[in-house]
Scaffold this motif. Structure first.
Motif, mmCIF file in Angstrom:
data_model
loop_
_atom_site.group_PDB
_atom_site.id
_atom_site.type_symbol
_atom_site.label_atom_id
_atom_site.label_comp_id
_atom_site.label_asym_id
_atom_site.label_seq_id
_atom_site.Cartn_x
_atom_site.Cartn_y
_atom_site.Cartn_z
ATOM 1 N N ALA A 228 0.818 -1.216 0.000
ATOM 2 C CA ALA A 228 0.000 0.000 0.000
ATOM 3 C C ALA A 228 0.853 1.266 0.000
ATOM 4 O O ALA A 228 0.591 2.178 -0.756
ATOM 5 N N THR A 229 1.901 1.315 0.823
ATOM 6 C CA THR A 229 2.679 2.545 0.879
ATOM 7 C C THR A 229 3.576 2.694 -0.336
ATOM 8 O O THR A 229 3.789 3.799 -0.806
ATOM 9 N N ALA A 230 4.087 1.592 -0.858
ATOM 10 C CA ALA A 230 4.968 1.667 -2.022
ATOM 11 C C ALA A 230 4.200 2.128 -3.253
ATOM 12 O O ALA A 230 4.745 2.817 -4.109
ATOM 13 N N ALA A 231 2.942 1.730 -3.327
ATOM 14 C CA ALA A 231 2.160 2.027 -4.531
ATOM 15 C C ALA A 231 1.131 3.128 -4.287
ATOM 16 O O ALA A 231 0.052 3.098 -4.839
ATOM 17 N N LEU A 232 1.465 4.094 -3.430
ATOM 18 C CA LEU A 232 0.537 5.201 -3.178
ATOM 19 C C LEU A 232 0.297 5.967 -4.471
ATOM 20 O O LEU A 232 1.242 6.342 -5.146
ATOM 21 N N LEU B 148 -1.062 13.512 -2.263
ATOM 22 C CA LEU B 148 -1.560 14.880 -2.076
ATOM 23 C C LEU B 148 -2.424 14.973 -0.824
ATOM 24 O O LEU B 148 -2.308 15.916 -0.046
ATOM 25 N N MET B 149 -3.293 13.980 -0.640
ATOM 26 C CA MET B 149 -4.191 14.005 0.521
ATOM 27 C C MET B 149 -3.399 13.884 1.819
ATOM 28 O O MET B 149 -3.759 14.506 2.825
ATOM 29 N N LEU B 150 -2.318 13.119 1.803
ATOM 30 C CA LEU B 150 -1.461 13.021 2.992
ATOM 31 C C LEU B 150 -0.793 14.372 3.275
ATOM 32 O O LEU B 150 -0.591 14.740 4.427
ATOM 33 N N ARG B 151 -0.460 15.115 2.213
ATOM 34 C CA ARG B 151 0.094 16.465 2.405
ATOM 35 C C ARG B 151 -0.966 17.391 3.013
ATOM 36 O O ARG B 151 -0.655 18.224 3.852
ATOM 37 N N VAL B 152 -2.235 17.231 2.543
ATOM 38 C CA VAL B 152 -3.338 18.020 3.106
ATOM 39 C C VAL B 152 -3.460 17.696 4.599
ATOM 40 O O VAL B 152 -3.629 18.594 5.426
ATOM 41 N N ASP C 12 -1.009 21.107 4.314
ATOM 42 C CA ASP C 12 -0.700 21.748 3.029
ATOM 43 C C ASP C 12 -2.002 22.052 2.268
ATOM 44 O O ASP C 12 -2.550 21.186 1.595
ATOM 45 N N GLY C 13 -2.484 23.291 2.381
ATOM 46 C CA GLY C 13 -3.727 23.698 1.728
ATOM 47 C C GLY C 13 -3.631 23.704 0.212
ATOM 48 O O GLY C 13 -4.621 23.449 -0.485
ATOM 49 N N ALA C 14 -2.444 23.989 -0.320
ATOM 50 C CA ALA C 14 -2.267 24.030 -1.779
ATOM 51 C C ALA C 14 -2.536 22.657 -2.394
ATOM 52 O O ALA C 14 -3.094 22.558 -3.488
ATOM 53 N N SER C 15 -2.163 21.589 -1.700
ATOM 54 C CA SER C 15 -2.407 20.236 -2.213
ATOM 55 C C SER C 15 -3.902 19.954 -2.302
ATOM 56 O O SER C 15 -4.357 19.273 -3.223
ATOM 57 N N PHE C 16 -4.675 20.486 -1.352
ATOM 58 C CA PHE C 16 -6.132 20.322 -1.425
ATOM 59 C C PHE C 16 -6.665 21.032 -2.666
ATOM 60 O O PHE C 16 -7.537 20.509 -3.357
ATOM 61 N N GLY C 17 -6.111 22.209 -2.956
ATOM 62 C CA GLY C 17 -6.503 22.946 -4.162
ATOM 63 C C GLY C 17 -6.247 22.142 -5.425
ATOM 64 O O GLY C 17 -7.056 22.142 -6.348
ATOM 65 N N SER D 39 -12.213 15.426 6.720
ATOM 66 C CA SER D 39 -11.667 14.108 7.058
ATOM 67 C C SER D 39 -10.148 14.061 6.955
ATOM 68 O O SER D 39 -9.550 13.005 7.158
ATOM 69 N N ARG D 40 -9.527 15.179 6.651
ATOM 70 C CA ARG D 40 -8.084 15.179 6.391
ATOM 71 C C ARG D 40 -7.264 14.632 7.559
ATOM 72 O O ARG D 40 -6.298 13.917 7.356
ATOM 73 N N SER D 41 -7.673 14.934 8.784
ATOM 74 C CA SER D 41 -6.872 14.511 9.939
ATOM 75 C C SER D 41 -6.941 13.001 10.182
ATOM 76 O O SER D 41 -6.030 12.422 10.755
ATOM 77 N N THR D 42 -8.015 12.364 9.717
ATOM 78 C CA THR D 42 -8.163 10.917 9.924
ATOM 79 C C THR D 42 -7.901 10.125 8.649
ATOM 80 O O THR D 42 -8.037 8.904 8.649
ATOM 81 N N TYR D 43 -7.531 10.814 7.558
ATOM 82 C CA TYR D 43 -7.350 10.134 6.270
ATOM 83 C C TYR D 43 -6.230 9.094 6.349
ATOM 84 O O TYR D 43 -5.140 9.368 6.832
ATOM 85 N N GLU D 44 -6.535 7.904 5.865
ATOM 86 C CA GLU D 44 -5.535 6.846 5.704
ATOM 87 C C GLU D 44 -5.681 6.294 4.296
ATOM 88 O O GLU D 44 -6.783 5.931 3.884
ATOM 89 N N PRO D 45 -4.580 6.207 3.546
ATOM 90 C CA PRO D 45 -4.661 5.729 2.147
ATOM 91 C C PRO D 45 -4.812 4.214 2.051
ATOM 92 O O PRO D 45 -3.936 3.525 1.553
ATOM 93 N N THR D 46 -5.936 3.692 2.539
ATOM 94 C CA THR D 46 -6.165 2.248 2.492
ATOM 95 C C THR D 46 -6.712 1.808 1.137
ATOM 96 O O THR D 46 -6.664 0.642 0.795
ATOM 97 N N ALA D 47 -7.248 2.736 0.373
ATOM 98 C CA ALA D 47 -7.757 2.451 -0.975
ATOM 99 C C ALA D 47 -7.312 3.602 -1.868
ATOM 100 O O ALA D 47 -6.786 4.609 -1.384
ATOM 101 N N LYS D 48 -7.551 3.463 -3.164
ATOM 102 C CA LYS D 48 -7.241 4.575 -4.063
ATOM 103 C C LYS D 48 -8.033 5.808 -3.620
ATOM 104 O O LYS D 48 -9.167 5.687 -3.161
ATOM 105 N N PHE D 49 -7.447 6.961 -3.766
ATOM 106 C CA PHE D 49 -8.119 8.205 -3.376
ATOM 107 C C PHE D 49 -9.460 8.335 -4.096
ATOM 108 O O PHE D 49 -10.463 8.702 -3.492
#
Length: 193
Positions: free
Chosen positions: A4-8, A14-18, A22-27, A65-75
């Motif tokens: 999962a982490t290798a193939a983010l 971007l969502m992890l940066r948010v 990082d507000g620009a990544s949300f943009g 949901s940014r603070s609880t976001y986990e990349p368990t699936a495709k964004f």
């Protein structure tokens, strides 16, 4: 989809940066996904104003949901799960009433496809628009879950596994939904063949 982490995917990065503030990544995410989400929602609820309102709600929920976001699936799986949930709720709650909506507003508000200067004849264009309208009406006439599956499969080009995650069901249930939907569409549109 191995590690999962290798193939983010880039969107998940971007969502992890948010998540890290990082507000620009949300943009960037908003710019990239707003139009497909609005189109998907419009095809679901058949009301442009409601689709716009629901899209705002989708991205508000993503941001909240940014603070609880986990990349368990495709964004995009996560994003369309939120959009589908809101669309199904709106349909259930009757928010898709066509309040004072004019045809020219719908056509004018939807981004037109870029067409080269060699335009088709008026007759060919009218036939195409009429057929497109019939297909849209046939898809709109499907039960909500079948419609969502068809829209994700045909218009968003999602795979069965991704659609299953969005709809929170098994892959075989997605195949069954799509089979029934396509059978219904085939019957309703047989005269166009």
């Amino acid at each position: 989809m191995g590690g999962a982490t290798a193939a983010l995917d880039y969107d998940a990065e971007l969502m992890l940066r948010v998540k890290d503030g990082d507000g620009a990544s949300f943009g960037v995410l908003l710019e990239k996904h707003r139009s497909p989400v609005v189109h998907f929602l419009y095809r679901m609820v058949q009301n442009h104003a409601v689709a716009e309102e629901l899209a705002q709600d989708v991205f508000l929920r993503v941001y909240r949901s940014r603070s609880t976001y986990e990349p368990t699936a495709k964004f995009t799986t996560w994003l369309f799960r939120i959009a589908t949930h809101l669309a199904l709720n709106a349909l259930r709650d009757g928010k898709n009433e066509r309040s004072q909506e004019r045809l020219d507003e719908v056509v004018g508000d939807m981004p037109a496809r870029q067409v080269p200067d060699s335009r088709p004849s008026v007759e060919a264009s009218m036939v195409y628009q009429a057929r497109l309208g019939e297909v849209r009406r046939a898809v709109t006439g499907l039960p909500a879950k079948q419609r969502a599956a068809v829209l994700m499969h045909k218009y968003e080009e999602m795979e069965y596994t991704q659609i299953a995650k969005v709809l929170n069901c098994s892959e075989s249930a997605v195949k069954s939904l799509l089979f029934r939907a396509y059978e219904t569409l085939r019957a309703r549109l047989a005269h166009m063949a």
